[in-house]
Design an enzyme around this catalytic site. Structure first.
Site, PDB file in Angstrom:
ATOM      1  N   ALA A 285     -46.767   8.324   2.478  1.00  0.00           N
ATOM      2  CA  ALA A 285     -47.439   9.187   3.468  1.00  0.00           C
ATOM      3  C   ALA A 285     -48.556   8.426   4.189  1.00  0.00           C
ATOM      4  CB  ALA A 285     -47.996  10.428   2.773  1.00  0.00           C
ATOM      5  N   PRO A 286     -48.735   8.716   5.499  1.00  0.00           N
ATOM      6  CA  PRO A 286     -48.068   9.735   6.326  1.00  0.00           C
ATOM      7  C   PRO A 286     -46.752   9.290   6.965  1.00  0.00           C
ATOM      8  CG  PRO A 286     -49.824   8.705   7.575  1.00  0.00           C
ATOM      9  CD  PRO A 286     -49.870   8.078   6.207  1.00  0.00           C
ATOM     10  N   GLY A 287     -46.308   8.061   6.667  1.00  0.00           N
ATOM     11  CA  GLY A 287     -44.951   7.693   7.065  1.00  0.00           C
ATOM     12  C   GLY A 287     -44.817   6.693   8.191  1.00  0.00           C
TER      13      GLY A 287
ATOM     14  N   LYS B 223     -45.213   3.388   8.254  1.00  0.00           N
ATOM     15  CA  LYS B 223     -44.467   2.193   7.820  1.00  0.00           C
ATOM     16  C   LYS B 223     -43.060   2.577   7.368  1.00  0.00           C
ATOM     17  CE  LYS B 223     -48.865   0.223   6.304  1.00  0.00           C
ATOM     18  NZ  LYS B 223     -49.615   1.494   6.415  1.00  0.00           N
TER      19      LYS B 223
ATOM     20  N   ASP C 114     -44.529   9.981  -2.613  1.00  0.00           N
ATOM     21  CA  ASP C 114     -45.981  10.115  -2.550  1.00  0.00           C
ATOM     22  C   ASP C 114     -46.401  11.053  -3.673  1.00  0.00           C
ATOM     23  OD1 ASP C 114     -48.151   9.168  -0.405  1.00  0.00           O
ATOM     24  OD2 ASP C 114     -48.813  11.076  -1.259  1.00  0.00           O
TER      25      ASP C 114
ATOM     26  N   ASP D 119     -47.739  -0.014  -0.163  1.00  0.00           N
ATOM     27  CA  ASP D 119     -48.958   0.055   0.646  1.00  0.00           C
ATOM     28  C   ASP D 119     -49.966   0.842  -0.199  1.00  0.00           C
ATOM     29  OD1 ASP D 119     -50.430  -0.328   3.110  1.00  0.00           O
ATOM     30  OD2 ASP D 119     -50.170   1.812   3.461  1.00  0.00           O
TER      31      ASP D 119
ATOM     32  N   CYS E 245     -55.251  -1.764   3.442  1.00  0.00           N
ATOM     33  CA  CYS E 245     -56.104  -1.735   4.635  1.00  0.00           C
ATOM     34  C   CYS E 245     -57.560  -1.960   4.223  1.00  0.00           C
ATOM     35  CB  CYS E 245     -55.942  -0.433   5.416  1.00  0.00           C
ATOM     36  SG  CYS E 245     -56.310   1.061   4.465  1.00  0.00           S
TER      37      CYS E 245
END
Length: 441
Positions: A259-261, A263, A281, A326, A379
Site C-alpha cells: 500500500a498504497p500501490g 510501485k 499489507d 519497500d 524512503c
C-alpha cells in the site's frame, strides 16, 4: 466565506497537536472549504512553510515570549507561527496585512491573546537584524535550514558536512509533481501531447523513461487523463524501484508492503498484465487503495491479501521470481512532502524500526527462488536502515549477492562501493535508498 489563514491554523493544530498527516488533513480541509483556488494556494503555502521552518520560527518566538512557547495556548501559538512565517519567509504578503489577519484570528480566541499576538509580531518587526542562534556552525546550520539538532547531527555524521547541507537544502524544496505514464493505456508521446492540450506545462523526467514532470497546471488528480488511468502520480525516486527489478513477462512477484500501490501497479504495467503479483499489507483498509489504483489503471494481475510481512508464511517458501520489500522506515527522505517528520521522529524511532526491516528481509530471503531477485527500498536517508541493514543481511546470508545498480551520473544519485544506491533529495526527487539482491543458490 472561509478564511485561508484560519484554516491554516486549524490544520497546523491537527498536525502538531493531534499527530495528523499534513498532506491528508490539508486535502480534507481544502476539499471541504469554499475557498477560491488562490486562497487554497495561500493556505497550502502557509501550512507547509510553517511546518518546514517551525524549528527556526519557535527559536524566534522564544525571544519575544516571557515564559517561552511551551506554556502558551496552542491555538495562539500556531497563529504566532503563521505570522512569523509570513513576515520572515514570504515576500508577497504586506507586513501590515499579515499582522492584522493574525490579530483578528486571535480575537476569536481571546482579547488577551490578540494583544499578545499584536505585541509579539510588531516586536519581531522592530528587530529584523536580530540573530537567533548561538555562534556555532552547528547552530547556524540548524537555524538556517530549520532542522532539529539531533537530525542535523545525524546527517553530518553519516554523510559529511557537504552532502548533509545538500540533504537539508533538498528536503526544504517544494516538490515537483511527477506522473508515470501507464504503458497499458497509451504511449509516452500521446500522453505528453494530451497533457499539453489540457493546459499543463511539462518536462521530461530526470531519469525514468516513464516520468513526466508537471511544472505548472491544475490539480492533476481532477483531470480526465488521470481519471481514465493514463497516468499515476508518483515520485521519480519511487519509479526507479520497479524498473530495477528485471521484470519479465509471466513471472511471479511478491510485494510484501504494497500500500498504497504505486510501485505495485508499476510492476504490473511492466509485466504487461501477464504473470501474477501477490500484494500484501498489514492494514486491510490500505489494500483498498491498491485495488482502486489497479482498477483505474486497467490492471488485472494483482492479487491482494492482508499479511504481516514480519511473520513467516511457509506457503510462500521459494515461491517468487521477484520480491519487492519497500519496508516501513523513518521517512527521512520524504520531509519535502511531510515536513512534520522533522518533529515527530526521534532517535528511538530510528532504532526500533530496524528490527522490523530485518525481519521482513529475512522472510523475503525464504520466499524467493534460486536466481530470483529481492529489491529492498526505503524512503529514508538513515544509513542504519539502509546500507547497514544490507551489510548485515549479506554477512548472514552469503547465498545472496548485491547486484550493482546504475542510473546514470545525476548529481543527486550516490553510488557506494557495495553497489547500492542513495538518492539525495532535490526539487524533483525524494530521498531514497535502493538495493538489489540476487539469490545465487
Amino acid at each position: 466565506m472561509d478564511n485561508s489563514r484560519k484554516i491554516a491554523v486549524e490544520i497546523l493544530n491537527d498536525v502538531i497537536n493531534k499527530n495528523a498527516y499534513s498532506n491528508i488533513v490539508l486535502n480534507n480541509k481544502l476539499n471541504n472549504s469554499n475557498l477560491f483556488d488562490i486562497d487554497k494556494g495561500l493556505t497550502t503555502e502557509i501550512v507547509y512553510g510553517t511546518l518546514k521552518y517551525m524549528y527556526s520560527i519557535d527559536k524566534m518566538l522564544d525571544c519575544y515570549l516571557k515564559n517561552g512557547i511551551k506554556k502558551l495556548d496552542e491555538y495562539i501559538l500556531n497563529i504566532l507561527r503563521i505570522g512569523i512565517y509570513q513576515l520572515n519567509y514570504l515576500d508577497k504578503i504586506p507586513e501590515f496585512a499579515a499582522v492584522n489577519e493574525c490579530v483578528e484570528l486571535a480575537k476569536e480566541r481571546s482579547k488577551g491573546g490578540s494583544k499578545l499576538v499584536n505585541g509579539v509580531l510588531r516586536n519581531f518587526l522592530r528587530n529584523k537584524n536580530k540573530i537567533y542562534y548561538k555562534n556555532t556552525e552547528l547552530d547556524k546550520v540548524c537555524f538556517e535550514y530549520s532542522f532539529p539538532k539531533w537530525l542535523t547531527q545525524l546527517f553530518i555524521k553519516q554523510y559529511g558536512i557537504d552532502d548533509a547541507i545538500k540533504i537539508l537544502y533538498g528536503l526544504n524544496q517544494v516538490p515537483t509533481v511527477t506522473v508515470r505514464v501507464n504503458n497499458l493505456k497509451g504511449d509516452y508521446e500521446d500522453i505528453w501531447r494530451k497533457l499539453i492540450e489540457n493546459g499543463y506545462n511539462i518536462e521530461q523526467g530526470s531519469v525514468c523513461p516513464e516520468a513526466i514532470k508537471i511544472v505548472r497546471g491544475k490539480n492533476i488528480e481532477n483531470n480526465p487523463i488521470f481519471k481514465e488511468g493514463l497516468i499515476t502520480v508518483q515520485d521519480e525516486s519511487a519509479m526507479l524501484v520497479a524498473s530495477t527489478m528485471e521484470i519479465e513477462d509471466n513471472i511471479y512477484v511478491l510485494d510484501l508492503c504494497s500500500a498504497p500501490g504505486g510501485k505495485t501497479t508499476h510492476i504490473a504495467e511492466l509485466l504487461d498484465n501477464t504473470g501474477s503479483i501477490f500484494a500484501f499489507d498489514i492494514h486491510k483498509n490500505k489494500l483498498s487503495l491498491v485495488k482502486d489504483n489497479a482498477s483505474r489503471l486497467g490492471i488485472k494481475n494483482i492479487h491482494l491479501n492482508v499479511m504481516d510481512a514480519c511473520i513467516y508464511k511457509e506457503k510462500y517458501k521459494e515461491f517468487a521470481d521477484r520480491i519487492l520489500i519497500d519496508v516501513p522506515c523513518s521517512g527521512l527522505g520524504i520531509i519535502r512532502k511531510k515536513p512534520e517528520i522533522k518533529y515527530t521522529k526521534n532517535k528511538n524511532d530510528l532504532k526500533s524500526i530496524i528490527q522490523v526491516q530485518r525481519k521482513i528481509l529475512l522472510n523475503a530471503s525464504k520466499y524467493v527462488k534460486n536466481n530470483g531477485i529481492i529489491l529492498y527500498s526505503t524512503c529514508t536517508l538513515n544509513k542504519e536502515e539502509n546500507e547497514e541493514n544490507i551489510k548485515w543481511f549479506i554477512k548472514e546470508h552469503p547465498e545472496f549477492k548485491i547486484e550493482p545498480i546504475f542510473y546514470g551520473n545525476l548529481e543527486n544519485i550516490k553510488y557506494d562501493n557495495m553497489g547500492t544506491v542513495t538518492i539525495l533529495p532535490d526539487k524533483s526527487m525524494d530521498g531514497f535508498f535502493i538495493a538489489k539482491l540476487k539469490k545465487q543458490w
